[in-house]
Design a protein around this motif. Structure first.
Motif, PDB file in Angstrom:
ATOM      1  N   CYS A 198      31.048  22.550  41.571  1.00  0.00           N
ATOM      2  CA  CYS A 198      30.968  21.582  42.442  1.00  0.00           C
ATOM      3  C   CYS A 198      31.869  20.505  42.179  1.00  0.00           C
ATOM      4  CB  CYS A 198      29.561  21.201  42.129  1.00  0.00           C
ATOM      5  SG  CYS A 198      29.038  20.928  40.431  1.00  0.00           S
ATOM      6  N   CYS A 199      31.923  19.556  42.764  1.00  0.00           N
ATOM      7  CA  CYS A 199      32.603  18.556  42.813  1.00  0.00           C
ATOM      8  C   CYS A 199      32.449  17.146  43.446  1.00  0.00           C
ATOM      9  CB  CYS A 199      34.253  18.806  43.221  1.00  0.00           C
ATOM     10  SG  CYS A 199      34.542  18.783  44.804  1.00  0.00           S
ATOM     11  N   ARG A 200      33.156  16.100  43.115  1.00  0.00           N
ATOM     12  CA  ARG A 200      32.899  14.935  44.127  1.00  0.00           C
ATOM     13  C   ARG A 200      34.022  14.742  45.268  1.00  0.00           C
ATOM     14  NH1 ARG A 200      30.326  12.420  39.597  1.00  0.00           N
ATOM     15  NH2 ARG A 200      27.856  11.758  40.136  1.00  0.00           N
ATOM     16  N   PRO A 201      33.900  14.497  46.323  1.00  0.00           N
ATOM     17  CA  PRO A 201      35.161  14.149  46.985  1.00  0.00           C
ATOM     18  C   PRO A 201      36.275  13.386  46.431  1.00  0.00           C
ATOM     19  CG  PRO A 201      33.005  13.961  48.476  1.00  0.00           C
ATOM     20  CD  PRO A 201      32.716  14.203  47.185  1.00  0.00           C
ATOM     21  N   GLY A 202      37.506  13.808  46.590  1.00  0.00           N
ATOM     22  CA  GLY A 202      38.472  13.097  45.873  1.00  0.00           C
ATOM     23  C   GLY A 202      38.726  13.483  44.624  1.00  0.00           C
ATOM     24  N   MET A 203      37.957  14.282  43.705  1.00  0.00           N
ATOM     25  CA  MET A 203      38.218  14.636  42.436  1.00  0.00           C
ATOM     26  C   MET A 203      39.718  15.661  42.581  1.00  0.00           C
ATOM     27  SD  MET A 203      34.387  15.091  40.909  1.00  0.00           S
ATOM     28  CE  MET A 203      35.241  15.708  39.374  1.00  0.00           C
ATOM     29  N   SER A 204      40.144  15.870  41.495  1.00  0.00           N
ATOM     30  CA  SER A 204      41.307  16.727  41.307  1.00  0.00           C
ATOM     31  C   SER A 204      40.947  18.110  40.941  1.00  0.00           C
ATOM     32  CB  SER A 204      42.364  16.301  40.213  1.00  0.00           C
ATOM     33  OG  SER A 204      41.531  16.231  38.863  1.00  0.00           O
ATOM     34  N   SER A 205      39.958  18.474  40.541  1.00  0.00           N
ATOM     35  CA  SER A 205      39.353  20.043  40.217  1.00  0.00           C
ATOM     36  C   SER A 205      37.956  20.046  40.426  1.00  0.00           C
ATOM     37  CB  SER A 205      40.001  20.152  38.840  1.00  0.00           C
ATOM     38  OG  SER A 205      39.103  19.626  37.957  1.00  0.00           O
ATOM     39  N   TRP A 206      37.417  21.348  40.636  1.00  0.00           N
ATOM     40  CA  TRP A 206      36.115  21.605  40.728  1.00  0.00           C
ATOM     41  C   TRP A 206      35.739  21.605  39.302  1.00  0.00           C
ATOM     42  CZ3 TRP A 206      33.598  22.145  45.178  1.00  0.00           C
ATOM     43  CH2 TRP A 206      34.425  22.497  46.413  1.00  0.00           C
ATOM     44  N   SER A 207      34.408  21.668  39.208  1.00  0.00           N
ATOM     45  CA  SER A 207      33.765  21.783  37.784  1.00  0.00           C
ATOM     46  C   SER A 207      34.077  23.241  37.257  1.00  0.00           C
ATOM     47  CB  SER A 207      32.483  21.344  37.812  1.00  0.00           C
ATOM     48  OG  SER A 207      31.447  22.517  38.546  1.00  0.00           O
TER      49      SER A 207
END
Length: 397
Positions: A198-207
């Protein structure tokens, strides 16, 4: 049949036009009462027709925007094809959306499309785009360190290859600040893996992902948890922490696979499972099996009983209609003002249908309807020009 005005609703704004029928500037459509205009709108099953509805006059546009939206029956979905082609299931009309040559559509979720853009020096990048509104959401092209788990949940080892053969198989927009994905990538400890990240929009990488050695056929966001199902029907719950950077911190098998009625699920192409949330808020699994003995297809629907840790077979969907595909699935109520669908049916769109039903990947039967009353399949025509089993999916405008 039409909606009735409720207390507190304001009257439509004055149009400033003469109500004299002989006046060239007047329109008889503007004289219709809101109830009648609302009734007309409810008989439109196509999203495109509903958009055009508001262009008739400002009175109709007001009713569509302020009077009808909350109780409006859902419009029927489109069928998505590669290269930006969509077919309206309601009226059979085609719609085309321009896409860049270097971008490949990898799936849909609701009214979002997942695109993969390849750059020779920088690998793959992903983004979500709403082809109707033009909204775009950038997604990470790499992921954090993955953790391999034993059957008891303890760690095995971790891989330092952060995005070797990283591929997004399915994406879910859970909320405005949480996006989940079912991805596959290569790990030294156990080869190709399927994990939920998962991630938040705009993050550099997925969890980081937790790999339990299972290959997931589908996933769904339900009750603030991410659920993934294997092709046999084992259901796993993924706990997500969202206070800081979102990540999956725990996996637990909550339901074992349902009974296979005496035969073994031995062939990779003999079984498939899909998760869909019912119109009444239940987590359902649609599973079909092509038996090795007689080549017949058995389709069953199960409801997840999370308290008793078991699948409960659903014999009837009543007034519900399920639209199921590997990319996106949704349940719609067939009752209500529209009355343009028959309940207790499942519409399936998937390129693997040709393998399940006909044992060949060279037919054009990529969609079908299953009637739970008669327990029979019926091919769903996708129109001319379909010469192979396209990767089709539902799209909900």
């Amino acid at each position: 049949m039409g909606a009735r005005p409720s207390k507190g609703r304001s009257s439509p704004p004055s149009t400033g036009l003469s109500q004299d029928p002989s006046s060239p500037s007047s329109s008889p459509w503007m004289d219709l009462q809101p109830d009648l205009v609302d009734l007309l709108l409810r008989h439109l099953t196509s999203h495109a027709d509903r958009v055009r509805f508001g262009a008739v006059c400002c009175h109709w546009r007001y009713v569509a925007k302020e009077y009808s939206p909350h109780g409006l029956p859902p419009s029927l979905p489109w069928v998505r094809f590669p290269k930006g082609a969509f077919k309206n299931l309601s009226d059979g009309k085609w719609h085309f959306v321009r896409t860049r040559e270097q971008d490949t559509c990898k799936g849909t979720f609701g009214n979002w499309q997942l695109f993969e853009e390849e750059e020779p020096r920088h690998g793959c990048h992903y983004y979500l785009k709403n082809p109707l509104s033009g909204a775009t959401m950038r997604l990470p092209g790499r992921y954090d360190e993955c953790i391999c788990l034993n059957k008891d949940g303890s760690r095995v080892m971790s891989s330092t290859q952060r995005w070797s053969e990283f591929k997004i198989r399915k994406v879910i927009v859970c909320s405005d600040d949480l996006v989940a994905a079912k991805v596959s990538y290569y790990l030294h400890c156990s080869g190709m893996q399927s994990v939920v990240v998962c991630c938040r929009p705009g993050m550099s990488s997925w969890s980081r992902g937790l790999s339990n050695g299972h290959w997931y056929a589908d996933m769904a966001f339900y009750g603030q948890k991410l659920y993934a199902v294997t092709r046999e029907g084992q259901l796993f719950a993924h706990e997500v922490a969202t206070k800081t950077k979102p990540w999956v911190y725990q996996i637990e098998q909550v339901i074992p696979a349902p009974s296979s009625d005496g035969f073994f699920l031995e062939s990779p192409c003999a079984v498939s499972c899909y998760l869909v949330i019912s119109h009444t808020g239940k987590l359902l699994m649609v599973r079909w099996v092509r038996t090795p003995q007689n080549k017949e297809v058995e389709l069953k629907v199960f409801e997840a009983d999370l308290k008793m840790f078991q699948w409960l077979e659903v014999k009837s969907l009543d007034d519900q209609v399920l639209f199921v595909s590997s990319d996106c699935s949704k349940a719609i109520s067939a009752s209500g003002d529209g009355d343009y669908m028959e309940g207790n049916k499942i519409y399936l769109a998937d390129y693997s249908l040709s393998l399940f039903l006909y044992g060949s990947s060279h037919t054009n039967e990529s969609a079908c309807v299953y009637d739970m009353t008669s327990n029979k399949f019926q091919p769903l025509s996708l129109g001319g020009g379909i010469t192979q089993a396209w990767h089709v999916a539902w799209f909900f405008p």
